[in-house]
Design an enzyme around this catalytic site. Structure first.
Site, short mmCIF file in Angstrom:
data_model
loop_
_atom_site.label_atom_id
_atom_site.label_comp_id
_atom_site.label_asym_id
_atom_site.label_seq_id
_atom_site.Cartn_x
_atom_site.Cartn_y
_atom_site.Cartn_z
N HIS A 157 0.82 -1.22 0.00
CA HIS A 157 0.00 0.00 0.00
C HIS A 157 0.85 1.27 0.00
O HIS A 157 0.36 2.34 -0.34
CB HIS A 157 -0.94 0.00 1.20
CG HIS A 157 -2.02 -1.04 1.10
ND1 HIS A 157 -3.32 -0.74 0.78
CD2 HIS A 157 -1.98 -2.39 1.25
CE1 HIS A 157 -4.04 -1.85 0.75
NE2 HIS A 157 -3.25 -2.87 1.03
N ASP A 365 3.17 9.39 -0.66
CA ASP A 365 2.03 8.57 -0.29
C ASP A 365 1.87 7.48 -1.33
O ASP A 365 2.04 7.74 -2.52
CB ASP A 365 0.75 9.44 -0.25
CG ASP A 365 -0.16 9.08 0.90
OD1 ASP A 365 -0.15 7.91 1.32
OD2 ASP A 365 -0.88 9.98 1.39
#
Ligand code: ADQ
Length: 456
Positions: A157, A365
């Site tokens: 992720h 991110d």
């Protein structure tokens, strides 16, 4: 069809008939609900026992939940230590905030083995094992050692950094060798996948066939890009549902027509909150005519608060928020609202819809689902503007956002001005373009593609 076995550090608390929180939980649960399956992971409990016993299994509909507790030592070395004290900062290019300790790395591997030893005996021969995220880079290697021969996939992720950055972790070679025990490794973006393939070629003596297939450490395995998405129609429906809109209506009444800039993040140094506060300050300095006309609201519930770097960032932000408000506030206007609390997902969607600007500026991110949720929740007839960091995975898809460098305070300030002044035609055009991408790369598409590739 083979059974899906999902393994993640935490198993989300799930109750039948209720929606789950967070992208991973929602995406994974849909898959498990549709086909039935097993979800395995840490319970979130720290036990006083040195070697806690696995908890009894529990069925929720067609899903079986199995959890284990962690001992204090495991929690300290694996979770607070290597996973969140070393891996998380380095994967987000924050090497200065990382620490490294071989004992903690050994603890990380020990917990990956603990997961494997609890899981291996309950696996069926044709199960598909789908592991999630940076806590479990070593799970497949540990399962193979325990004799499991099932197909195993990992979805990361977070970002995967370039080799030079990864190699600041002294145990980088062991980590990557362990990762190669998976059959499929999924990344959020192509640069993440390329960084991993570069490491394999240049530092692990491996081969890259060029189509995602890699060979190293005597194994052949595949890599792919699977950008995680959101349920687009649901986000908009939740934003409009009267029962969800209580807070949003109170907020609107209280804004008195002022423009709202909204940010929503876990309180994490990788989310770029300090730079964002300073950029907002720049904006206020540069545009005195906007004083009293605009409010910036930052929602950021504390996370990982038993880790020192997280306590520090929290204190720092409290100081900055107080300073900025002290400098600019007037008798009837406080420019920055800093809310150190969480909101239920359902209440977040209407808040997104109230905001003229969604300000999403992480330093790095993996994806950033807040950016996607913000776009999905907007009214297409009168949408707000997304200001997005070039270093969020989402920027590769949401090209119609105003893309900024999160380290460039002046650049963010000027994007805020541009966003607040944007014509309705331009807002609609940008929003429609982003919505098309979100629909094509939905949460369902992410999950179905990963599972199909793992199966294939
Ligand atoms: P996170 O770092 O947690 O996730 P993000 O993707 O933005 O980051 O958020 C995940 C979810 O948490 C979103 O659905 C959001 O609504 C919710 N959330 C965030 N802040 C909240 C708040 N203040 N109150 C309530 N809910 C909040 C990790 C990676 C990301 C990646 C996701 C999914 O770091 O890069 O996008 O996993 O793969």
């Amino acid at each position: 069809m083979s059974r899906l076995v999902v393994v993640s550090n935490r198993v989300a608390p799930i109750t039948e008939g209720e929606p789950a929180a967070g992208g991973l939980a929602v995406g994974v649960l849909d898959a498990l609900r549709a086909e039935g399956g097993l979800w395995f992971g840490w319970s979130g409990e720290v036990s006083n026992d040195a070697e806690p016993m696995p908890n009894p299994g529990r069925d929720v509909g067609r899903i079986t939940i199995r959890t284990i507790d962690l001992s204090r030592k495991d929690y300290d070395e694996f979770y607070r230590g290597f996973a969140n004290g070393t891996l998380w900062p380095v994967l987000h290019y924050q090497m200065g905030l990382a620490r490294f300790d071989w004992t903690e790395f050994a603890g990380y591997r020990r917990v990956n083995h603990l997961f494997a030893c609890s899981l291996a005996p309950i696996l069926r021969q044709d199960d598909l094992v789908w592991a999630h995220d940076y806590h479990l880079l070593g799970l497949a290697a540990a399962l193979r050692e325990a004799g499991s021969a099932q197909r195993m996939g990992l979805f990361l992720h977070t970002p995967f950094p370039e080799p030079g950055v990864l190699m600041t972790i002294p145990a980088h070679a062991e980590l990557v060798r362990d990762m190669a025990a998976y059959d499929l490794i999924g990344f959020q973006t192509e640069p993440d996948r390329t960084a991993f393939a570069d490491y394999i070629r240049r530092h692990a003596g491996g081969e890259d066939a060029g189509d995602g297939r890699l060979r190293a450490f005597g194994r052949a395995f595949r890599t792919g890009v699977y950008p995680i998405g959101v349920h687009v129609a649901e986000a908009r429906a939740e934003a409009e549902l009267p029962a969800n809109r209580r807070q949003a209506l109170r907020l609107r009444a209280n804004l008195h027509g002022r423009g709202l800039i909204l940010s929503v993040d876990r309180l994490d140094y990788a989310k770029g909150l300090r730079q964002r506060f300073l950029a907002f300050e720049r904006f206020l300095i540069a545009t005195p005519e906007m004083h009293g006309q605009v409010i910036f609201m930052q929602i950021a519930p504390p996370s990982r608060s038993d880790i020192q770097t997280y306590r520090e960032i929290r204190e720092e932000l409290e100081g900055e928020a107080g300073r900025i408000n002290g400098r600019f506030a007037d008798v009837d206007w406080v420019p920055l609202r800093y809310l150190n609390r969480s909101f239920p997902r359902a209440a977040l969607m209407p808040l997104y819809a109230e905001a003229r600007v969604g300000l999403v500026t992480p330093l790095r991110d993996g994806m950033n689902l807040v950016a996607k949720e913000y776009v999905a929740a907007q009214d297409p007839e009168d949408p707000g503007v997304l200001v997005l960091s070039q270093f969020a995975g989402a920027a590769r898809e949401l090209e119609a956002a105003l893309i900024v460098n999160p380290y460039d305070e002046a650049g963010i300030a000027s994007a805020l001005g541009q966003a607040l002044a944007m014509s309705i035609e331009e807002r609609r055009g940008r929003h429609a373009a982003m919505l098309d991408v979100l629909r094509a790369n939905s949460l369902d598409a992410w999950r179905d593609r990963f599972v199909a590739d793992l199966r294939g």
